[in-house]
Each structure stands twice: as C-alpha cells, then as structure tokens.
Design a protein around this motif. Structure first.
Motif, PDB file in Angstrom:
ATOM      1  N   GLN A   1       0.807  -1.222   0.000  1.00  0.00           N
ATOM      2  CA  GLN A   1       0.000   0.000   0.000  1.00  0.00           C
ATOM      3  C   GLN A   1       0.839   1.271   0.000  1.00  0.00           C
ATOM      4  O   GLN A   1       0.348   2.335   0.349  1.00  0.00           O
ATOM      5  CB  GLN A   1      -0.946  -0.013   1.193  1.00  0.00           C
ATOM      6  N   GLY A   2       2.106   1.140  -0.398  1.00  0.00           N
ATOM      7  CA  GLY A   2       3.006   2.290  -0.400  1.00  0.00           C
ATOM      8  C   GLY A   2       2.565   3.411  -1.323  1.00  0.00           C
ATOM      9  O   GLY A   2       2.858   4.573  -1.076  1.00  0.00           O
ATOM     10  N   SER A   3       1.873   3.063  -2.401  1.00  0.00           N
ATOM     11  CA  SER A   3       1.395   4.116  -3.315  1.00  0.00           C
ATOM     12  C   SER A   3      -0.133   4.116  -3.386  1.00  0.00           C
ATOM     13  O   SER A   3      -0.718   4.448  -4.421  1.00  0.00           O
ATOM     14  CB  SER A   3       1.993   3.918  -4.708  1.00  0.00           C
ATOM     15  N   TRP A   4      -0.758   3.743  -2.266  1.00  0.00           N
ATOM     16  CA  TRP A   4      -2.234   3.705  -2.230  1.00  0.00           C
ATOM     17  C   TRP A   4      -2.781   5.100  -2.520  1.00  0.00           C
ATOM     18  O   TRP A   4      -2.295   6.089  -1.975  1.00  0.00           O
ATOM     19  CB  TRP A   4      -2.707   3.240  -0.844  1.00  0.00           C
ATOM     20  N   ASN A   5      -3.763   5.158  -3.382  1.00  0.00           N
ATOM     21  CA  ASN A   5      -4.371   6.463  -3.697  1.00  0.00           C
ATOM     22  C   ASN A   5      -5.831   6.258  -4.062  1.00  0.00           C
ATOM     23  O   ASN A   5      -6.280   5.120  -4.248  1.00  0.00           O
ATOM     24  CB  ASN A   5      -3.608   7.154  -4.829  1.00  0.00           C
ATOM     25  N   TYR A   6      -6.576   7.376  -4.144  1.00  0.00           N
ATOM     26  CA  TYR A   6      -8.022   7.284  -4.366  1.00  0.00           C
ATOM     27  C   TYR A   6      -8.383   7.008  -5.825  1.00  0.00           C
ATOM     28  O   TYR A   6      -9.566   6.860  -6.135  1.00  0.00           O
ATOM     29  CB  TYR A   6      -8.700   8.585  -3.904  1.00  0.00           C
ATOM     30  N   GLU A   7      -7.401   6.958  -6.716  1.00  0.00           N
ATOM     31  CA  GLU A   7      -7.683   6.704  -8.130  1.00  0.00           C
ATOM     32  C   GLU A   7      -7.556   5.213  -8.461  1.00  0.00           C
ATOM     33  O   GLU A   7      -8.492   4.611  -8.963  1.00  0.00           O
ATOM     34  CB  GLU A   7      -6.708   7.501  -9.012  1.00  0.00           C
ATOM     35  N   THR A   8      -6.369   4.654  -8.178  1.00  0.00           N
ATOM     36  CA  THR A   8      -6.140   3.249  -8.550  1.00  0.00           C
ATOM     37  C   THR A   8      -6.129   2.334  -7.334  1.00  0.00           C
ATOM     38  O   THR A   8      -5.880   1.126  -7.478  1.00  0.00           O
ATOM     39  CB  THR A   8      -4.796   3.103  -9.288  1.00  0.00           C
TER      40      THR A   8
ATOM     41  N   THR B   1      -1.319   0.088  -8.292  1.00  0.00           N
ATOM     42  CA  THR B   1       0.115   0.245  -8.540  1.00  0.00           C
ATOM     43  C   THR B   1       0.930  -0.588  -7.544  1.00  0.00           C
ATOM     44  O   THR B   1       2.024  -1.048  -7.870  1.00  0.00           O
ATOM     45  CB  THR B   1       0.526   1.724  -8.436  1.00  0.00           C
ATOM     46  N   GLY B   2       0.388  -0.788  -6.349  1.00  0.00           N
ATOM     47  CA  GLY B   2       1.069  -1.631  -5.357  1.00  0.00           C
ATOM     48  C   GLY B   2       1.136  -3.076  -5.809  1.00  0.00           C
ATOM     49  O   GLY B   2       2.160  -3.756  -5.631  1.00  0.00           O
TER      50      GLY B   2
ATOM     51  N   ARG C   1      -4.438  -0.755 -18.460  1.00  0.00           N
ATOM     52  CA  ARG C   1      -5.787  -0.946 -17.914  1.00  0.00           C
ATOM     53  C   ARG C   1      -6.811  -0.515 -18.965  1.00  0.00           C
ATOM     54  O   ARG C   1      -6.643   0.500 -19.618  1.00  0.00           O
ATOM     55  CB  ARG C   1      -5.998  -0.086 -16.666  1.00  0.00           C
TER      56      ARG C   1
END
Lengths: 227, 68
Positions: B27-34, B38-39, B66
């Motif tokens: 979850q190091g690059s967890w974001n509200y878009e993807t 990316t994790g 995607r």
C-alpha cells in the motif's frame, strides 16, 4: 523541547507512521506499542505503556482499511507516549493533557494521510501514460516516492506536534487544579466508554466473538487470582 | 508453465522472496484513483521480468495496461 531533543522522537514517529499503511504493517504502530517505545526513548517505558493502553482503548473503535478515513495512531502514539513520559511522576494533569495532545495529533495526522493519497493520485496522473506503456522506472518511482513521502509526512507531523504540545502540556500540568484520582478517572471513563462501544459493535457483527471475549476475560481473571 | 502445472514453481527463490517483501509494502502508493493497483504491480514486478521477451518484451510492457 528544542529541535535536537525532538529529532529522535520524530524519527521514531516517522518509522511507526510508515508502519500504519505503507510498510510493513507489523502492528508496531498500534498506540500501545508506539507509546511504550516512545516512553522508552524518554527513559520511562512504564509511563509510555500507561498512556499507550488508554490510547489503544480509544483506537479500538477505528478500523483502518481501504479508503476509510481514520486517525493515524502511529505518530500519535509516539507523541502521547513521549509527552506523558517526560512529565514528572504523579502529576495529576499529565495523563489527560498528554491524551488530548495525542488525540489531536492522531486527527491531524489522519488528515495528512488523505493529503498524501491525493498527492500520489496527482503524481499518478502525470505518469499514467508511462506506467500504462509498461515503464518499470515509472512504476517503481511512483511507489517508492509514495513510501518516502509517507515517511517524511509522519516525521513532520511528529516533530511539529512535539514542538507545539511539549510546552503546552507542561504549562497545563503546572496549572492543573484537580486531584490525581479524579483526573485519571475521567481519562479511564472516556477510554472505557469508547472501547465499550467498539466491543459492542464487534459483538453484534461477528459471530461467537462474545464467547471468545468472555473466555479471555475468564483466563485473565484466573491469572489475576492465581498471582 | 512447469511440469507440475504450477507456473510459480519455475520462479527462483530470490524472486519469490523479493515478491514477499514487496507485498509488505503493497500500500506504499495507495491512492483514491487506482487504490492498490500500482502496489500490486510493484509486488508482481520481479516475477513479470520472467515473461517471454523479458522487461523489453510486449508481455511485460502490457502488464500495467488498464482498460477504461
């Protein structure tokens, strides 16, 4: 607290703030662990454990996963533990004032995580084409920078909270008027009420968990009597 | 695919270990878009290097594509 004194605490807050979501989610960011470690850094781990238990009871109510927004307890536990451990032993206002500082830190730090996630999303938008084209460097860069900024975020929150709350808590403790027993009772009642609410939710949403809880309570009671 | 029918059986141990440790940072690059997307890509990347053509091959380059 001068900047140099706050730096080791900020480093601990950064590492434990990173543990909340980014890496490695080893549960060391739970307030009971974070506050005890911070207390050990100050030289008073029992004080850290005391406030850690209080914060853990409050933290039980939040379920941090997915897109839910929650207080960030890693850095907040460190701040609470360090503030409480730094106060002279037996001061009546130390626990409530440190708990309030930790709660405010948890709330602000939780908001900073939302900002971080929006920042990662905006960075993703700029590199989306390269990532979808299979660029290894773009993917690694996005991921590692997200983790790095999270580390920086947690460290900044911790050091700013320590610099603001350290003199504030000391001033509150100096003028606190209530007696020790009453002050602690207020904190315990607040923490127990929140923890009770959390348990109530779990009892009504997970089958048989009440029986596990009662069995644990029975074992704990038996160990207490056996001592 | 390997003789055992398990595609992961062909991966060297160090690749499996690399994937395990990368999973800890899922979850190091967890974001509200993807969200975790990316994790997942980050964690799988060591194994994807073994796709036909290596990291320059079309299979590797298509890994993060995607559909909208």
């Amino acid at each position: 607290m001068i900047l140099l004194e706050a730096l080791p605490i900020a480093l601990l807050g950064a590492l434990l703030g990173l543990d909340v979501v980014s890496f490695p989610q080893a549960m060391v960011s739970r307030p009971i662990v974070a506050a005890t470690l911070a207390g050990a850094f100050i030289g008073n781990p029992p004080a850290g454990l005391t406030i850690g238990v209080v914060l853990e009871m409050i933290a039980l109510d939040t379920l941090p996963f997915g897109a839910s927004r929650y207080p960030e307890w890693g850095s907040a536990g460190v701040v609470g533990g360090a503030l409480f451990a730094a106060q002279p032993h037996g001061m009546p206002g130390a626990l409530p004032a440190s708990m309030l500082a930790a709660l405010l830190t948890a709330s602000i730090s939780g908001w900073s995580m939302v900002v971080l996630r929006r920042f990662i999303a905006s960075r993703l938008e700029r590199t989306r084409d390269r990532i979808e084209d299979g660029s290894r460097n773009a993917l690694l860069s996005l991921h590692l920078s997200g983790m790095s900024v999270d580390l920086l975020r947690a460290g900044l929150v911790t050091i700013v909270a320590m610099i603001i709350f350290s003199p504030l808590v000391r001033a509150i403790v100096a003028v606190w008027g209530s007696d020790s027993a009453g002050s602690r009772a207020v904190v315990v009642v607040i923490a127990a009420t929140v923890a009770g609410g959390a348990l109530w939710k779990v009892f009504h949403s997970v089958a048989h968990v009440l029986w596990f809880f009662l069995a644990g309570l029975l074992v704990w009671g038996a160990m207490l009597v056996a001592r | 695919m390997s003789a055992t029918g398990n595609p992961s059986a062909d991966l060297p141990l160090r690749v499996k270990l690399a994937m395990f440790f990368r999973l800890l940072a899922l979850q190091g690059s967890w974001n509200y878009e993807t969200l975790n997307g990316t994790g997942i890509g980050f964690a799988m990347e060591p194994a994807l290097r073994y796709l036909p053509g290596g990291i320059d091959g079309p299979a590797y380059r298509a890994k993060d594509h995607r559909e909208p």
